[in-house]
Design a protein around this motif. Structure first.
Motif, PDB file in Angstrom:
ATOM      1  N   PHE A 183      21.621  48.659   3.999  1.00  0.00           N
ATOM      2  CA  PHE A 183      20.722  48.711   3.094  1.00  0.00           C
ATOM      3  C   PHE A 183      19.412  49.583   3.489  1.00  0.00           C
ATOM      4  N   GLY A 184      19.896  50.349   4.563  1.00  0.00           N
ATOM      5  CA  GLY A 184      18.617  51.615   4.791  1.00  0.00           C
ATOM      6  C   GLY A 184      18.299  52.615   3.866  1.00  0.00           C
ATOM      7  N   PRO A 185      16.988  52.826   3.426  1.00  0.00           N
ATOM      8  CA  PRO A 185      16.548  53.620   2.377  1.00  0.00           C
ATOM      9  C   PRO A 185      16.975  55.105   2.726  1.00  0.00           C
ATOM     10  N   LYS A 186      17.141  55.924   1.666  1.00  0.00           N
ATOM     11  CA  LYS A 186      17.479  57.309   1.742  1.00  0.00           C
ATOM     12  C   LYS A 186      16.672  58.032   2.479  1.00  0.00           C
ATOM     13  N   GLY A 187      15.397  57.648   2.512  1.00  0.00           N
ATOM     14  CA  GLY A 187      14.471  58.342   3.024  1.00  0.00           C
ATOM     15  C   GLY A 187      14.203  58.638   4.628  1.00  0.00           C
ATOM     16  N   ASP A 188      15.137  57.702   5.213  1.00  0.00           N
ATOM     17  CA  ASP A 188      15.076  57.697   6.739  1.00  0.00           C
ATOM     18  C   ASP A 188      15.784  59.039   7.149  1.00  0.00           C
ATOM     19  N   SER A 189      14.978  59.430   7.985  1.00  0.00           N
ATOM     20  CA  SER A 189      15.235  60.960   8.584  1.00  0.00           C
ATOM     21  C   SER A 189      16.628  60.988   9.387  1.00  0.00           C
ATOM     22  N   ASP A 190      16.861  59.659   9.942  1.00  0.00           N
ATOM     23  CA  ASP A 190      18.276  59.758  10.672  1.00  0.00           C
ATOM     24  C   ASP A 190      19.329  59.046  10.000  1.00  0.00           C
ATOM     25  N   SER A 191      19.108  59.009   8.762  1.00  0.00           N
ATOM     26  CA  SER A 191      20.349  58.522   7.940  1.00  0.00           C
ATOM     27  C   SER A 191      21.408  59.376   7.620  1.00  0.00           C
TER      28      SER A 191
END
Length: 817
Positions: free
Chosen positions: A685-693
């Protein structure tokens, strides 16, 4: 074109595609109503087998079921699960329809295309989208896609009716996401997708099973009426306990008070609560009293007990069966006797005909009983593990009373996932949750905290209650570590105690030292009976051993029991003296609960020792807990008034867990070593905006944004999820009744008989690590049934004294199976 969903093996009767789709839709709607997502779930059922409307599938199933044919088509060679997901994507995944229909297409579409395997990644570690590959890019196998759509709208539901149905589903989705913590968009979508997937899997298999067995739909049990009957029987038993002989009357009065307080608490609304009855305080019956009264008051459909060890499950389930006088509606589920298929892709479970392996998957295994006893491993697997067998049970966790007995045994790496699952069950699925233990972990102390209700404790004046229940004193003997020889002598010396010790329990941290101490004690040739317990024995074997120990205890005969930590949580047994190898404070407290349990004597001793020969290098949680407990013991030696003056106080326990979770903070979100320590929570459930996603990786490598509303990696997360670091395999062993079960499984049981056999087999299983399993296979110690999905142990590989006797010092830190 013929319409064929399934062909029954017994009489060649055909179930049409339209019959199957509409029947599965109705079942899924019923399941979905529990979360107020009736039409979202129904939509999955309505479209899941759309791809069976093709000439190619008809040819395939007729050839596969032709008894005169010498050659059979390859199983699963016709893709019939992609079409339904593709239909939703094609019709509704565009901005003209608004965000909720786009999200709906992704959630329901993923469940549909995955219903023969497991949920696909919206965006994965290879910068690809397995979901998009299926619903947008795939061409091969979808040559008759337009025909499938046309036939569906002609035979099942008109386009106008279908659009109206999708509108209702989209409205439900909008309400669900807006009402349930809208700031946690990805988290809510993840849990909702898993619940829809669960409902589809169960509805599909339930309908297929009913058709194959030629049985009508089962009538739904009136659990409210059943729970009312159970409550009457329970209260009759509780009244009878007040005058039980041989126990301290003050302890019985305290237990009665705890039980009364639990019933009074049952009128509180659904939520997450704590029940901190001290060990030996009767929490099993007190929590059952709460659950039965609360279920009647708030119309809960089932009661689920989640426990750490199979030994406790058998003991508690049997006790509850006797008290409630019912053996038909109380289910034990502690291990998956059937292994999930290794295939990740297109495991076409219900191609329309049934093989031996298919019968296993149609066997009833969906947690639909009124009362269920299961393990923490199985609970966490339902939410997060790969395969359709586990997640099928998920939707039955809604609208339930769920009691976690010995909740402090949640594996550290799973703490965040556990907390989030419970929060969802409380806030979205209408379930009430009780954390039941004498050693409450500080689950509200971590970053992804548990949402306990305000004033969550069910017992008032808990500190006074703990003091009133005091029956032991902790004796610190850790200053001079002992080897096995010295420990054996120390054990035998206890019988010379002037206070009259007749029995001793020794609990050590690894199976290797337990076995070594047992063998050394036997060499002394003492007349005292000595018993060995470990997870190398199947649970029925352990239960039989415990019964023998209890016989000695009841007759006040001398006896020694040497065990791993499996005995220390929830087992109703009482010794005059307990010796516990240094470990976490919760383990020491639980071990103390096996000493003077009923307050027969004023005070008895629990000795905490440090064993020189225990190798904890592969058990880091036990090692860390041991270190913190050692610090607390040092504090008490320096100042006897600290922590209220004793090691088992609530102040000491709070300090222990806060220190433990602080030390383990980096590991609470489940690091995945194989993915460079990427966290499980990020994948789910990590958000799209995370730079390391993975979403950012996709954009960087392809130069465009992923054209989806969701970008999480459900399939990859499940692939790497294991509650126990070293995955184990369940093997049925030839102990006692296990021999007959193995013989019957080797025959040709019906689906109903198979359901009964698999449930019975659970208490005759041992869980083996991969290297143990492979070693036994190489030496012809294991056979496989049902196309390799059920493993059984040869008689020569099982030992009456030690069980499956394979040397292994990597005993499970969490013995949850």
């Amino acid at each position: 074109m013929q319409s064929i969903a399934h062909i029954r093996e017994s009489d060649r009767k055909i179930q049409t595609v339209e019959e199957h789709l509409l029947e599965v839709m109705k079942l899924a709607e019923k399941y979905g109503a529990k979360l107020h997502v009736r039409h979202i779930a129904g939509l999955a059922g309505l479209l899941h087998d759309l791809g069976k409307y093709t000439h190619r599938f008809v040819e395939y199933i007729l050839a596969a079921t032709d008894s005169n044919s010498a050659t059979k088509p390859r199983r699963g060679e016709v893709d019939h699960s992609t079409a339904g997901g593709k239909l939703l994507f094609d019709l509704f995944h565009n901005k003209d329809h608004g965000p909720y229909k786009m999200i709906l297409a992704e959630i329901v579409g993923n469940a549909i295309i995955s219903h023969h395997s497991y949920l696909k990644d919206f965006c994965g570690p290879d910068w690809e989208s397995e979901y998009l590959k299926r619903v947008k890019e795939k061409v091969t196998g979808l040559e008759e896609y337009e025909l499938s759509k046309e036939t569906f709208f002609e035979n099942v539901m008109s386009e106008r009716e279908f659009n109206d149905y999708v509108d209702r589903a989209a409205t439900e989705l909008e309400q669900f996401l807006q009402q349930n913590n809208p700031q946690n968009f990805e988290l809510n979508c993840m849990f909702l997708t898993k619940f829809i997937f669960s409902m589809l899997i169960d509805a599909d298999r339930t309908n297929t099973r009913g058709f194959e067995a030629n049985q009508p739909d089962e009538e739904e049990l009136d659990t409210n009426e059943l729970f009312s009957l159970y409550y009457t029987r329970l209260m009759k038993h509780i009244v009878g306990l007040k005058d039980r002989k041989g126990e301290n009357p003050n302890i019985n009065l305290l237990r009665s008070r705890m039980s009364d307080l639990c019933e009074q608490f049952a009128w509180n609304p659904s939520g997450i609560y704590t029940l901190s009855i001290p060990t030996g305080g009767g929490k099993t019956l007190a929590s059952l009293r709460y659950a039965l009264r609360h279920a009647q008051e708030f119309d809960k459909r089932r009661i689920i007990y989640v426990l750490p060890y199979t030994t406790i499950i058998e003991q508690n389930a049997e006790e509850v069966r006797k008290i409630l006088d019912d053996r038909d509606h109380i289910l034990e589920h502690h291990s998956n006797v059937v292994e999930e298929d290794s295939q990740d892709e297109d495991d076409e479970l219900q191609d329309g005909y049934v093989t031996a392996g298919q019968r296993l998957k149609l066997a009833k295994d969906n947690w639909d009983a009124p009362i269920i006893f299961t393990t923490m491993v199985q609970f966490l697997n339902v939410f997060y593990a790969k395969g359709s067998r586990n997640i099928r049970r998920l939707h039955n966790l809604s609208n339930a009373v769920i009691i976690f007995d010995e909740v402090q045994k949640v594996p550290t790496k799973c703490v965040s996932l556990f907390n989030l699952a419970l929060n969802f069950l409380k806030e979205c699925a209408g379930s009430s949750i009780v954390l039941c233990t004498a050693t409450q972990p500080a689950l509200h102390y971590v970053e992804k905290e548990l949402h306990l209700n305000q004033e969550p404790e069910m017992i008032t004046s808990i500190d006074d209650v703990i003091e009133a229940f005091k029956r032991v004193e902790i004796v610190d003997r850790t200053m001079e570590p002992l080897n096995t020889e010295q420990l054996a002598e120390f054990v035998l010396e206890r019988f010379d105690d002037p206070n009259g010790i007749n029995n001793v329990l020794v609990i050590l941290n690894t199976k290797t030292v337990v076995k070594k101490l047992y063998n050394r004690l036997k060499e002394f040739e003492t007349s005292i009976p000595i018993y060995h317990l470990s997870t190398s024995m199947c649970s029925k074997h352990r239960s039989d051993r415990l019964d023998k120990v209890k016989e000695h205890l009841a007759k006040e005969e001398k006896v020694i029991c040497v065990s791993t930590q499996l005995i220390e949580a929830g087992v109703d047994i009482s010794f005059d003296c307990v010796i516990r190898s240094l470990a976490g404070l919760d383990s020491i407290a639980q071990a103390a609960g096996r000493c003077n349990r009923h307050g027969k004597d004023p005070l008895r001793q629990v000795y905490v020792i440090d064993h020189l020969e225990e190798n904890l290098s592969k058990l880091p949680e036990i090692e860390d807990g041991k270190s913190i407990a050692r610090t607390l013991l040092t504090d008490l030696r320096r100042d006897s008034s600290v922590y209220g003056g004793h090691l088992l106080s609530r102040a000491a326990m709070e300090r222990y867990f806060e220190s433990f979770y602080t030390e383990q903070a980096a590991d609470l979100d489940y690091d995945i070593k194989e993915l460079n320590r990427r966290k499980m929570t990020e994948l789910l459930f990590g958000p799209k905006g995370d730079s390391d996603s993975y979403y950012a990786d996709y954009r960087h490598n392809k130069g465009v944004n992923l054209p989806l509303m969701l970008a999480n990696s459900y399939g990859t997360a499940a692939k790497y999820f294991e509650v126990i670091d070293q995955a184990t395999t369940s093997v049925i062993v030839p102990y006692g009744e296990g021999e007959r079960i193995i013989t019957d499984l080797n025959g040709s049981p019906s689906i109903d008989d198979l359901t009964t056999l698999l449930r019975s087999a659970q208490q005759f299983t041992v869980n083996l690590y991969r290297h143990e399993r492979d070693h036994l296979i190489e030496n012809d110690g294991i056979e496989s049934y049902f196309e390799g999905q059920v493993l059984v142990l040869h008689e020569r590989a099982y030992n009456e004294e030690f069980g499956c006797d394979i040397e292994n010092d990597s005993s499970m830190a969490f013995l949850g199976y």
